[in-house]
Motif scaffolding. Sequence first.
Motif, short mmCIF file in Angstrom:
data_model
loop_
_atom_site.label_atom_id
_atom_site.label_comp_id
_atom_site.label_asym_id
_atom_site.label_seq_id
_atom_site.Cartn_x
_atom_site.Cartn_y
_atom_site.Cartn_z
N GLU A 1 18.67 -8.49 48.31
CA GLU A 1 17.95 -9.80 48.38
C GLU A 1 18.54 -10.77 47.37
N GLU A 2 18.97 -11.87 47.45
CA GLU A 2 19.23 -12.88 46.71
C GLU A 2 18.57 -12.91 45.40
N GLN A 3 17.28 -12.94 45.42
CA GLN A 3 16.46 -12.83 44.26
C GLN A 3 16.86 -11.70 43.24
N GLN A 4 17.18 -10.58 43.90
CA GLN A 4 17.48 -9.50 42.91
C GLN A 4 18.55 -9.65 42.05
N MET A 5 19.59 -10.57 42.53
CA MET A 5 20.77 -10.84 41.79
C MET A 5 20.34 -11.80 40.59
N LEU A 6 19.33 -12.84 41.04
CA LEU A 6 18.85 -13.62 39.88
C LEU A 6 18.10 -12.64 38.82
N ASP A 7 17.38 -11.78 39.54
CA ASP A 7 16.71 -10.98 38.42
C ASP A 7 17.60 -10.03 37.42
N ALA A 8 18.59 -9.86 38.04
CA ALA A 8 19.66 -9.02 37.14
C ALA A 8 20.15 -9.86 35.98
N LEU A 9 20.54 -11.20 36.35
CA LEU A 9 20.94 -11.98 35.54
C LEU A 9 19.95 -12.36 34.63
N ALA A 10 18.61 -12.65 34.83
CA ALA A 10 17.68 -12.69 34.11
C ALA A 10 17.55 -11.74 33.03
N TYR A 11 17.68 -10.54 33.42
CA TYR A 11 17.59 -9.35 32.54
C TYR A 11 18.88 -9.27 31.64
N MET A 12 19.92 -9.59 32.16
CA MET A 12 21.07 -9.52 31.25
C MET A 12 21.14 -10.50 30.07
N ARG A 13 20.68 -11.55 30.52
CA ARG A 13 20.53 -12.63 29.35
C ARG A 13 19.86 -12.35 28.19
N THR A 14 18.93 -11.21 28.40
CA THR A 14 18.03 -10.99 27.30
C THR A 14 18.79 -9.77 26.37
N LEU A 15 19.90 -9.42 26.64
CA LEU A 15 20.52 -8.15 26.08
C LEU A 15 21.41 -8.59 25.07
N SER A 16 21.28 -7.79 23.67
CA SER A 16 22.22 -8.20 22.74
C SER A 16 22.97 -6.87 22.28
N PRO A 17 24.40 -7.21 22.56
CA PRO A 17 25.44 -8.43 22.56
C PRO A 17 25.05 -8.64 24.08
N LEU A 18 25.59 -9.85 24.39
CA LEU A 18 25.63 -10.25 25.86
C LEU A 18 26.74 -9.77 26.67
N PRO A 19 26.51 -9.05 27.95
CA PRO A 19 27.37 -8.74 28.76
C PRO A 19 28.11 -9.99 29.34
N LEU A 20 29.10 -9.59 30.24
CA LEU A 20 29.87 -10.90 30.69
C LEU A 20 30.31 -10.50 32.20
N MET A 21 30.39 -11.41 32.84
CA MET A 21 30.67 -11.26 34.45
C MET A 21 31.30 -12.34 35.01
#
Length: 452
Positions: free
Chosen positions: A151-171
């Motif tokens: 589902e499209e929302q699941q990708m948005l959820d993935a990105l919302a999670y990734m932006r909380t990480l330290s150090p930030l991943p890259l895509m």
Amino acid sequence: MLVLSACSLPARAAEAARGWQPGDHHVHSEWSVDWDRSTNPPTPVPGGDSRYTRTRNAQVAQGNGLVWMVHTDHGGPGHSMVNRDRAWPALQEARRAVPGLIQFYGMEFDVPAAEHASLVIAPGPDEREQLFAIERDYSRGEPIPPATRDEEQQMLDALAYMRTLSPLPLMFINHPSRTASGFGSWGEVEPRELRAWHDAAPRVLVGMEGAPGHQGAGVHRGLYRDANAPTMGGFDQMTAQVGGVWDAMLAEGRHFWITATSDSHVNVRDGGRDFDPGQYSKTYVWARPEAGDILDGLRDGRMFAVTGDLVDALDLQVHGAGNDRATMGGTLALAAGAPMRITLKVRQPKAANHQGQHPALRHVELIVGEADKDGTPKMRTRRFEAPQFQREGDWQVVSWTLPAPAQGGFVRARGSSTGEAVPLPDVAGEDPWQDLWFYSNPVFVENVAVSR
């Protein structure tokens, strides 16, 4: 805002230590597995999509002149455990065997409701678990059938999670138009999705492959199989068309970059459709030869994409009054209509490329874009043929002075070994070594009011 004349002394020292670091963020190994689906859950079978070890890939990448590389294997049902328990130890072995190559941990992430993206993890003590959690909880391919995650929302959820990480991943989104059915007729990746993903995590999802891999595929270059939507000079239509999707995003002020990769699975000499990392496509990053600064350069757009070693250094600058200027990924403040001078310097390698050629640079093009009144990109271009180039030592130089865009905009550049004024749609059987291009990333221009 990056204005070079305003840099502090420490910043100038850090800048002086930088150089062009070539690399590749999309490389497959034996851990792009096949699956024995007679078992439940499916059993991974190493070597399914690529026969090469990570150590072999690293050795070849270094031999082809790369400074950095990202290991990016496909996912699948339960593949997060394959990455954690088998591919991760293989990465450590490759790092020990080839210490002179900066090797990033990553994967080709299965994007929910779309296709694929290169996911790059910053080196450090948490990199193994960081990738494991992202793949386990968000990758489209991870659930064990019949479960799905699409589902499209699941990708948005993935990105919302990734932006909380330290150090930030890259895509980076891979081969964005590969499933298109025509020019402007999108498939599994649509421009609205690119915008939504970028909005969700603009410091994580920062761009897309401008030149996809699989450039050795004899029939469908880049594995863009629909004859109505081929690559153009080896580059994706979203990048190659002036005023197209990429330019529209840049005109909106989005810091959204392009790259070139091998997408190496099996080399053409071994019966495959691919070139090895660094053999044909390179992404050059302006950085110190260290992992952190290379990631920063990728994240901040200090890079250019090239095929066939057409050029190995590029300096694109936009100049204002005095000493004010900005380079790729940076922004220069100019009053509307003020004189704006663009200079492009490129250097061609002295050594032959991996086809034994010294390709000529036939022309370059400077491209200026801004948002028109209706929001669509308004473009201006100027093309320079080789006899118009100025020589400054090893550099070939062109310049163009014109009024700064009234509402701000961007500047980018490209060039080719061909006589094509614009990249033409690729056809079956053409030789990719006779169709070489480079593309810069943009410099932004910000409008400022003139004080009275």
